[in-house]
Scaffold this motif. Structure first.
Motif, PDB file in Angstrom:
ATOM      1  N   ALA A   9      -0.661   3.176   7.081  1.00 40.91           N
ATOM      2  CA  ALA A   9       0.270   2.160   7.574  1.00 40.91           C
ATOM      3  C   ALA A   9       0.387   1.055   6.527  1.00 40.91           C
ATOM      4  N   PRO A  10       1.550   0.436   6.431  1.00 35.29           N
ATOM      5  CA  PRO A  10       1.696  -0.653   5.458  1.00 35.29           C
ATOM      6  C   PRO A  10       0.800  -1.835   5.809  1.00 35.29           C
ATOM      7  N   LYS A  11       0.366  -2.556   4.782  1.00 38.87           N
ATOM      8  CA  LYS A  11      -0.456  -3.744   4.988  1.00 38.87           C
ATOM      9  C   LYS A  11       0.442  -4.892   5.428  1.00 38.87           C
ATOM     10  N   LEU A  12       0.032  -5.581   6.473  1.00 38.71           N
ATOM     11  CA  LEU A  12       0.783  -6.728   6.991  1.00 38.71           C
ATOM     12  C   LEU A  12      -0.081  -7.976   6.905  1.00 38.71           C
ATOM     13  N   GLU A  13       0.547  -9.102   6.622  1.00 36.82           N
ATOM     14  CA  GLU A  13      -0.157 -10.384   6.639  1.00 36.82           C
ATOM     15  C   GLU A  13       0.606 -11.338   7.541  1.00 36.82           C
ATOM     16  N   VAL A  14      -0.134 -12.017   8.410  1.00 34.65           N
ATOM     17  CA  VAL A  14       0.470 -13.043   9.250  1.00 34.65           C
ATOM     18  C   VAL A  14       0.447 -14.332   8.444  1.00 34.65           C
ATOM     19  N   ILE A  15       1.627 -14.834   8.126  1.00 37.10           N
ATOM     20  CA  ILE A  15       1.755 -16.059   7.342  1.00 37.10           C
ATOM     21  C   ILE A  15       1.705 -17.270   8.271  1.00 37.10           C
ATOM     22  N   ALA A  16       2.393 -17.166   9.391  1.00 39.63           N
ATOM     23  CA  ALA A  16       2.414 -18.214  10.407  1.00 39.63           C
ATOM     24  C   ALA A  16       2.721 -17.534  11.737  1.00 39.63           C
ATOM     25  N   GLU A  17       2.227 -18.108  12.800  1.00 37.77           N
ATOM     26  CA  GLU A  17       2.384 -17.492  14.122  1.00 37.77           C
ATOM     27  C   GLU A  17       3.838 -17.356  14.557  1.00 37.77           C
ATOM     28  N   ASP A  18       4.723 -18.246  14.075  1.00 38.16           N
ATOM     29  CA  ASP A  18       6.118 -18.190  14.486  1.00 38.16           C
ATOM     30  C   ASP A  18       6.992 -17.409  13.510  1.00 38.16           C
ATOM     31  N   ARG A  19       6.382 -16.621  12.644  1.00 36.26           N
ATOM     32  CA  ARG A  19       7.107 -15.826  11.662  1.00 36.26           C
ATOM     33  C   ARG A  19       6.723 -14.355  11.799  1.00 36.26           C
ATOM     34  N   GLU A  20       7.605 -13.499  11.284  1.00 41.01           N
ATOM     35  CA  GLU A  20       7.280 -12.079  11.212  1.00 41.01           C
ATOM     36  C   GLU A  20       6.079 -11.894  10.294  1.00 41.01           C
ATOM     37  N   ALA A  21       5.311 -10.856  10.555  1.00 45.63           N
ATOM     38  CA  ALA A  21       4.247 -10.514   9.619  1.00 45.63           C
ATOM     39  C   ALA A  21       4.898 -10.027   8.336  1.00 45.63           C
ATOM     40  N   TRP A  22       4.370 -10.441   7.219  1.00 48.61           N
ATOM     41  CA  TRP A  22       4.883 -10.058   5.916  1.00 48.61           C
ATOM     42  C   TRP A  22       4.377  -8.668   5.578  1.00 48.61           C
ATOM     43  N   VAL A  23       5.286  -7.758   5.216  1.00 47.14           N
ATOM     44  CA  VAL A  23       4.912  -6.420   4.759  1.00 47.14           C
ATOM     45  C   VAL A  23       4.607  -6.554   3.270  1.00 47.14           C
ATOM     46  N   VAL A  24       3.350  -6.360   2.908  1.00 48.13           N
ATOM     47  CA  VAL A  24       2.910  -6.558   1.530  1.00 48.13           C
ATOM     48  C   VAL A  24       3.323  -5.352   0.692  1.00 48.13           C
ATOM     49  N   ALA A  25       4.182  -5.598  -0.261  1.00 45.12           N
ATOM     50  CA  ALA A  25       4.667  -4.531  -1.139  1.00 45.12           C
ATOM     51  C   ALA A  25       3.698  -4.337  -2.296  1.00 45.12           C
ATOM     52  N   PRO A  26       3.492  -3.090  -2.718  1.00 45.53           N
ATOM     53  CA  PRO A  26       2.700  -2.872  -3.930  1.00 45.53           C
ATOM     54  C   PRO A  26       3.489  -3.326  -5.152  1.00 45.53           C
ATOM     55  N   PRO A  27       2.831  -3.463  -6.313  1.00 43.62           N
ATOM     56  CA  PRO A  27       3.582  -3.786  -7.530  1.00 43.62           C
ATOM     57  C   PRO A  27       4.679  -2.740  -7.763  1.00 43.62           C
ATOM     58  N   ILE A  28       5.776  -3.155  -8.371  1.00 37.40           N
ATOM     59  CA  ILE A  28       6.890  -2.237  -8.628  1.00 37.40           C
ATOM     60  C   ILE A  28       6.390  -1.068  -9.472  1.00 37.40           C
ATOM     61  N   ALA A  29       6.637   0.133  -8.976  1.00 38.46           N
ATOM     62  CA  ALA A  29       6.105   1.345  -9.602  1.00 38.46           C
ATOM     63  C   ALA A  29       6.884   1.740 -10.848  1.00 38.46           C
ATOM     64  N   ASP A  30       6.152   2.356 -11.761  1.00 42.22           N
ATOM     65  CA  ASP A  30       6.723   2.893 -12.992  1.00 42.22           C
ATOM     66  C   ASP A  30       6.785   4.403 -12.849  1.00 42.22           C
ATOM     67  N   CYS A  31       7.949   4.973 -13.016  1.00 40.29           N
ATOM     68  CA  CYS A  31       8.069   6.425 -12.880  1.00 40.29           C
ATOM     69  C   CYS A  31       8.119   7.121 -14.229  1.00 40.29           C
ATOM     70  N   ARG A  32       7.914   6.376 -15.289  1.00 42.57           N
ATOM     71  CA  ARG A  32       7.922   6.985 -16.617  1.00 42.57           C
ATOM     72  C   ARG A  32       6.542   7.587 -16.875  1.00 42.57           C
ATOM     73  N   SER A  33       6.439   8.877 -16.778  1.00 43.87           N
ATOM     74  CA  SER A  33       5.162   9.549 -17.021  1.00 43.87           C
ATOM     75  C   SER A  33       5.438  10.888 -17.683  1.00 43.87           C
ATOM     76  N   THR A  34       4.414  11.704 -17.756  1.00 45.00           N
ATOM     77  CA  THR A  34       4.573  12.995 -18.415  1.00 45.00           C
ATOM     78  C   THR A  34       5.371  13.983 -17.570  1.00 45.00           C
ATOM     79  N   LYS A  35       5.419  13.778 -16.263  1.00 50.30           N
ATOM     80  CA  LYS A  35       6.168  14.702 -15.405  1.00 50.30           C
ATOM     81  C   LYS A  35       7.644  14.331 -15.454  1.00 50.30           C
TER      82      LYS A  35
END
Length: 177
Positions: A9-35
């Motif tokens: 499940a995605p990681k969520l953080e509660v920033i404030a009680e009156d706000r949506e939980a923030w869905v923590v995004a991973p760093p932007i992925a790099d698809c440049r690889s050997t494949k």
């Protein structure tokens, strides 16, 4: 279905009680690889994604890109963004709960995070992390969610399996400044 192969499940953080939980995004992925080739998967609408190889032409309405596993994920339905996502066009979003099956019929690790574009628009953005929103930021201004959040999965079983779907309880991190 092997639960260890399903996406967490995605990681969520509660920033404030009156706000949506923030869905923590991973760093932007790099698809440049050997494949160099991208494998294609087709979602059946019930949480099962089947590999169809990399050469097959696929006629679906939507395509999402898993830059980690180099997968094109084709669906007929648009993926709905989770509430609490910030800049999903740039930072991507979690995949729907589902099981992934290779061309040979073997269950493989599920994709976890997808993007609407195959490559990062700006190479300098690769590895970029999203700053944690402040409580006063309007981005998460919506009715609060009740915690913990349980997302029932669609059927995540191949058609011949009698195993029922499952629910995932998302990890919610309360963050207070």
């Amino acid at each position: 279905v092997d639960p260890s192969k399903l996406a967490p499940a995605p990681k969520l953080e509660v920033i404030a009680e009156d706000r949506e939980a923030w869905v923590v995004a991973p760093p932007i992925a790099d698809c440049r690889s050997t494949k160099d080739r991208w494998d294609k998967f087709i979602g059946d609408g019930d949480g099962v994604f089947r590999g169809v190889g990399h050469k097959k032409r696929v006629g679906t309405n939507c395509v999402w890109y898993d830059r980690t596993y180099k997968r094109e994920i084709h669906t007929d339905d648009k993926l709905e963004y989770l509430r609490g996502l910030v800049e999903p066009e740039k930072f991507g979003h979690p995949v729907p709960v589902g099981s992934y099956w290779s061309l040979g019929g073997k269950q493989i690790n599920s994709s976890v995070w997808v993007y609407s574009q195959r490559d990062a628009v700006n190479v300098r953005n690769i590895g970029l992390k999203l700053d944690r929103p402040r409580a006063e930021d309007p981005l998460l201004k919506k009715p609060p969610l009740k915690y913990p959040v349980t997302i029932p999965s669609p059927a995540v079983v191949p058609p011949d399996s009698p195993t029922p779907g499952h629910a995932i309880e998302q990890d919610v991190v309360n963050v207070r400044d």
